[in-house]
Design a protein around this motif. Sequence first.
Motif, PDB file in Angstrom:
ATOM      1  N   ARG A  50      75.238  98.024   2.669  1.00  0.00           N
ATOM      2  CA  ARG A  50      75.898  98.499   1.440  1.00  0.00           C
ATOM      3  C   ARG A  50      75.595  99.970   1.180  1.00  0.00           C
ATOM      4  O   ARG A  50      76.444 100.704   0.681  1.00  0.00           O
ATOM      5  CB  ARG A  50      75.485  97.626   0.252  1.00  0.00           C
ATOM      6  CG  ARG A  50      76.105  96.217   0.305  1.00  0.00           C
ATOM      7  CD  ARG A  50      75.520  95.274  -0.750  1.00  0.00           C
ATOM      8  NE  ARG A  50      75.688  95.798  -2.093  1.00  0.00           N
ATOM      9  CZ  ARG A  50      76.831  95.716  -2.790  1.00  0.00           C
ATOM     10  NH1 ARG A  50      77.863  95.102  -2.269  1.00  0.00           N
ATOM     11  NH2 ARG A  50      76.914  96.229  -3.988  1.00  0.00           N
ATOM     12  N   LEU A  55      77.938 101.670  -1.526  1.00  0.00           N
ATOM     13  CA  LEU A  55      78.103 100.687  -2.596  1.00  0.00           C
ATOM     14  C   LEU A  55      76.775 100.555  -3.329  1.00  0.00           C
ATOM     15  O   LEU A  55      76.708 100.000  -4.425  1.00  0.00           O
ATOM     16  CB  LEU A  55      78.551  99.338  -2.030  1.00  0.00           C
ATOM     17  CG  LEU A  55      79.950  99.342  -1.400  1.00  0.00           C
ATOM     18  CD1 LEU A  55      80.244  98.028  -0.695  1.00  0.00           C
ATOM     19  CD2 LEU A  55      81.010  99.634  -2.453  1.00  0.00           C
ATOM     20  N   PHE A  96      84.941  98.124   5.010  1.00  0.00           N
ATOM     21  CA  PHE A  96      83.874  97.197   4.618  1.00  0.00           C
ATOM     22  C   PHE A  96      84.478  95.822   4.396  1.00  0.00           C
ATOM     23  O   PHE A  96      85.474  95.679   3.697  1.00  0.00           O
ATOM     24  CB  PHE A  96      83.203  97.695   3.324  1.00  0.00           C
ATOM     25  CG  PHE A  96      81.837  97.108   3.076  1.00  0.00           C
ATOM     26  CD1 PHE A  96      80.697  97.818   3.415  1.00  0.00           C
ATOM     27  CD2 PHE A  96      81.695  95.851   2.506  1.00  0.00           C
ATOM     28  CE1 PHE A  96      79.428  97.295   3.188  1.00  0.00           C
ATOM     29  CE2 PHE A  96      80.426  95.313   2.286  1.00  0.00           C
ATOM     30  CZ  PHE A  96      79.295  96.038   2.625  1.00  0.00           C
ATOM     31  N   PHE A  98      83.538  92.022   3.049  1.00  0.00           N
ATOM     32  CA  PHE A  98      82.522  91.393   2.211  1.00  0.00           C
ATOM     33  C   PHE A  98      82.336  89.909   2.561  1.00  0.00           C
ATOM     34  O   PHE A  98      83.257  89.259   3.052  1.00  0.00           O
ATOM     35  CB  PHE A  98      82.928  91.476   0.739  1.00  0.00           C
ATOM     36  CG  PHE A  98      83.069  92.882   0.213  1.00  0.00           C
ATOM     37  CD1 PHE A  98      82.019  93.506  -0.435  1.00  0.00           C
ATOM     38  CD2 PHE A  98      84.263  93.581   0.360  1.00  0.00           C
ATOM     39  CE1 PHE A  98      82.142  94.796  -0.931  1.00  0.00           C
ATOM     40  CE2 PHE A  98      84.398  94.870  -0.132  1.00  0.00           C
ATOM     41  CZ  PHE A  98      83.333  95.480  -0.777  1.00  0.00           C
ATOM     42  N   ASN A 102      86.487  89.257  -1.545  1.00  0.00           N
ATOM     43  CA  ASN A 102      86.860  90.190  -2.617  1.00  0.00           C
ATOM     44  C   ASN A 102      88.307  90.629  -2.556  1.00  0.00           C
ATOM     45  O   ASN A 102      88.631  91.803  -2.766  1.00  0.00           O
ATOM     46  CB  ASN A 102      85.931  91.413  -2.627  1.00  0.00           C
ATOM     47  CG  ASN A 102      84.513  91.041  -3.006  1.00  0.00           C
ATOM     48  OD1 ASN A 102      84.283  89.948  -3.519  1.00  0.00           O
ATOM     49  ND2 ASN A 102      83.583  91.911  -2.743  1.00  0.00           N
ATOM     50  N   LEU A 103      89.178  89.673  -2.285  1.00  0.00           N
ATOM     51  CA  LEU A 103      90.610  89.969  -2.403  1.00  0.00           C
ATOM     52  C   LEU A 103      90.955  90.054  -3.878  1.00  0.00           C
ATOM     53  O   LEU A 103      90.248  89.528  -4.724  1.00  0.00           O
ATOM     54  CB  LEU A 103      91.443  88.867  -1.734  1.00  0.00           C
ATOM     55  CG  LEU A 103      91.271  88.735  -0.223  1.00  0.00           C
ATOM     56  CD1 LEU A 103      92.140  87.597   0.302  1.00  0.00           C
ATOM     57  CD2 LEU A 103      91.616  90.030   0.483  1.00  0.00           C
ATOM     58  N   ARG A 164      93.175  94.181   5.453  1.00  0.00           N
ATOM     59  CA  ARG A 164      93.144  95.250   4.448  1.00  0.00           C
ATOM     60  C   ARG A 164      92.284  96.419   4.943  1.00  0.00           C
ATOM     61  O   ARG A 164      92.627  97.586   4.764  1.00  0.00           O
ATOM     62  CB  ARG A 164      92.587  94.688   3.129  1.00  0.00           C
ATOM     63  CG  ARG A 164      92.388  95.733   2.041  1.00  0.00           C
ATOM     64  CD  ARG A 164      92.038  95.089   0.709  1.00  0.00           C
ATOM     65  NE  ARG A 164      90.720  94.446   0.709  1.00  0.00           N
ATOM     66  CZ  ARG A 164      90.220  93.771  -0.317  1.00  0.00           C
ATOM     67  NH1 ARG A 164      90.929  93.630  -1.428  1.00  0.00           N
ATOM     68  NH2 ARG A 164      89.024  93.212  -0.249  1.00  0.00           N
TER      69      ARG A 164
ATOM     70  N   GLY B 118      82.691  92.411  -7.243  1.00  0.00           N
ATOM     71  CA  GLY B 118      83.071  92.569  -5.841  1.00  0.00           C
ATOM     72  C   GLY B 118      84.487  93.112  -5.681  1.00  0.00           C
ATOM     73  O   GLY B 118      84.759  93.873  -4.761  1.00  0.00           O
ATOM     74  N   GLN B 119      85.370  92.700  -6.576  1.00  0.00           N
ATOM     75  CA  GLN B 119      86.754  93.200  -6.503  1.00  0.00           C
ATOM     76  C   GLN B 119      86.817  94.693  -6.780  1.00  0.00           C
ATOM     77  O   GLN B 119      87.627  95.409  -6.198  1.00  0.00           O
ATOM     78  CB  GLN B 119      87.613  92.481  -7.532  1.00  0.00           C
ATOM     79  CG  GLN B 119      87.982  91.079  -7.148  1.00  0.00           C
ATOM     80  CD  GLN B 119      88.971  90.532  -8.143  1.00  0.00           C
ATOM     81  OE1 GLN B 119      89.831  91.247  -8.638  1.00  0.00           O
ATOM     82  NE2 GLN B 119      88.844  89.262  -8.452  1.00  0.00           N
ATOM     83  N   GLU B 121      84.319  96.756  -6.149  1.00  0.00           N
ATOM     84  CA  GLU B 121      83.746  97.390  -4.959  1.00  0.00           C
ATOM     85  C   GLU B 121      84.784  97.483  -3.848  1.00  0.00           C
ATOM     86  O   GLU B 121      84.901  98.504  -3.167  1.00  0.00           O
ATOM     87  CB  GLU B 121      82.527  96.592  -4.469  1.00  0.00           C
ATOM     88  CG  GLU B 121      81.336  96.709  -5.402  1.00  0.00           C
ATOM     89  CD  GLU B 121      80.127  95.967  -4.882  1.00  0.00           C
ATOM     90  OE1 GLU B 121      80.278  95.141  -3.955  1.00  0.00           O
ATOM     91  OE2 GLU B 121      79.026  96.216  -5.410  1.00  0.00           O
ATOM     92  N   ALA B 122      85.545  96.393  -3.668  1.00  0.00           N
ATOM     93  CA  ALA B 122      86.584  96.405  -2.628  1.00  0.00           C
ATOM     94  C   ALA B 122      87.609  97.491  -2.920  1.00  0.00           C
ATOM     95  O   ALA B 122      88.105  98.156  -2.010  1.00  0.00           O
ATOM     96  CB  ALA B 122      87.267  95.033  -2.555  1.00  0.00           C
ATOM     97  N   ARG B 124      87.010 100.286  -4.632  1.00  0.00           N
ATOM     98  CA  ARG B 124      86.375 101.596  -4.405  1.00  0.00           C
ATOM     99  C   ARG B 124      86.365 101.934  -2.926  1.00  0.00           C
ATOM    100  O   ARG B 124      86.711 103.040  -2.522  1.00  0.00           O
ATOM    101  CB  ARG B 124      84.942 101.589  -4.953  1.00  0.00           C
ATOM    102  CG  ARG B 124      84.880 101.831  -6.453  1.00  0.00           C
ATOM    103  CD  ARG B 124      83.511 101.503  -7.017  1.00  0.00           C
ATOM    104  NE  ARG B 124      82.436 102.224  -6.361  1.00  0.00           N
ATOM    105  CZ  ARG B 124      81.170 101.832  -6.334  1.00  0.00           C
ATOM    106  NH1 ARG B 124      80.816 100.721  -6.943  1.00  0.00           N
ATOM    107  NH2 ARG B 124      80.261 102.541  -5.717  1.00  0.00           N
ATOM    108  N   ILE B 125      85.998 100.956  -2.100  1.00  0.00           N
ATOM    109  CA  ILE B 125      85.899 101.235  -0.663  1.00  0.00           C
ATOM    110  C   ILE B 125      87.302 101.391  -0.061  1.00  0.00           C
ATOM    111  O   ILE B 125      87.475 102.015   0.974  1.00  0.00           O
ATOM    112  CB  ILE B 125      85.081 100.131   0.062  1.00  0.00           C
ATOM    113  CG1 ILE B 125      84.563 100.641   1.403  1.00  0.00           C
ATOM    114  CG2 ILE B 125      85.859  98.868   0.250  1.00  0.00           C
ATOM    115  CD1 ILE B 125      83.393 101.543   1.302  1.00  0.00           C
ATOM    116  N   SER B 126      88.320 100.864  -0.764  1.00  0.00           N
ATOM    117  CA  SER B 126      89.692 101.082  -0.304  1.00  0.00           C
ATOM    118  C   SER B 126      90.222 102.445  -0.734  1.00  0.00           C
ATOM    119  O   SER B 126      91.364 102.777  -0.438  1.00  0.00           O
ATOM    120  CB  SER B 126      90.617  99.997  -0.850  1.00  0.00           C
ATOM    121  OG  SER B 126      90.223  98.736  -0.373  1.00  0.00           O
TER     122      SER B 126
END
Lengths: 263, 221
Positions: A50, A55, A96, A98, A102-103, A164, B118-119, B121-122, B124-126
């Motif tokens: 992370r 993160l 990344f 997970f 985290n969709l 993704r 987590g969503q 974070e996903a 942000r990383i996107s």
Amino acid sequence: MSDETIIKVTDLAKRFGAAEVLKGVSLSLQRSQVTCIIGPSGSGKSTLLRCMAFLETYDGGRIEIEGRLLGYVENQGVRRAAAAREIADVRRNVGFVFQHFNLWPHMTALENVAKPLWLAGGLSKPEARERAEAALAKVGLADKLGSYPIQLSGGQQQRVAIARTLAKEPHIILFDEPTSALDPEIVGEVLQVMRELAADGMTMAVVTHEMGFAAHVANRIAFIDQGVIAVEGPPRDVLLDKDNPRLARFLKNFFDRNNFWED
Amino acid sequence: MSIWDFSGFDGRWAEILAGLSLTMQLWLAGTALGLVAGVVLAAIQVNARGLPRALVRGYVTLFRGTPLLVQLFILYYGGPSLGLLLTPAAAGLLGLAIYSSAQFIEIFRSGFESVPRGQIEAARISGLSRTQILAHIELPQMLILIVPSLINTLVIMTKETAILSAISIPDLTAVLYGIGSETFNIIPPLLFLAAFYWGLLECVTVLGRALERRTSRYLSH
């Protein structure tokens, strides 16, 4: 195989309050190599991953992504937090995946993949759609474009998450226990996709408990324990290591659990 | 004198319509302002630390903790001594906006907190920016979760507009009450007023249910 370094971690330190989670970790991830990070739970392996995507912030050491310092700006030896835009730019080529996918549940599989491409990736909507469809086809989900996450199995959801990540055409993908939340019978379909990515030459760092995957797909394995990398090397060397008692105990635990058939 | 005797309304329909229109306008504008202020202040409360967060917290405590009537009196009668000279309608609008925003902040805050980390974070990383995450990830999801409590608060706010007549706003309540006192037959106007609010609330509720059905498609299957 070139020795080009994608991510270079040097002497990384990370604390959560009083708890020192990482105590000087150094690791170098080379282009087109698969590095598996293994270790007991609580050893800091997920935290390390992370941190590599920022993160998590980190307290000491350096993380460089293709030569650029991640998360901080240095000026004459003084370090301060980088602006959000700067961080986004440095980790632009980092993907990344997970443990819990985290969709975004309010978007279809296609939207989950396409939306970031036109929102943040500089693509037009038709270009984004085209690339998203290709990425979903690559993970075997060409027929699930219009499905919402809740309509998909865990394995399918994780493959959407991989699509993704793939669609942003990253230089490296970090996988954080990508199969740990899946039912045993569908772990295989996700590992198969990851195997194909590795065969295509994708640079990958995988935190995993799948020793079979680590043994057969990884170029290197890092065993992390109590916040440091205790053993690192080619799979055979690490998995057959006899010198490190903690690694021996970790592997014995693992093999005991998985060799229940023989006495 | 019958309670069904609506003859007192003769020749007053223009006034009644004007009152009705004013009530509707203040209701729509006041709650719309309240919604916008509510979402902005809730975003501040969730994302900020220190003073801004404490200020929003204090705002919510103050305006949720006191009756709308008292707030309207302070705004309208107390305003001038603070250099705040407002027409009754402006004071009513501001009062409704402030009072409803305090209710909406609490609802939006719980909405923001219900979107899993987590969503974010996903996203942000996107590569999504903070505003994009708000607009495309957080708001669409939280709106669906909070639609029931939002509708509920909207219904309460609709009924609260009847209080506006207390600061001499010529809204529907004031007009009808006036007719009642002039004709010495208060019941017919009040029945009419009750019927109006009931009808309006039925519309709000039906719209709310339709919205709930439309937005929650992805939650079931």
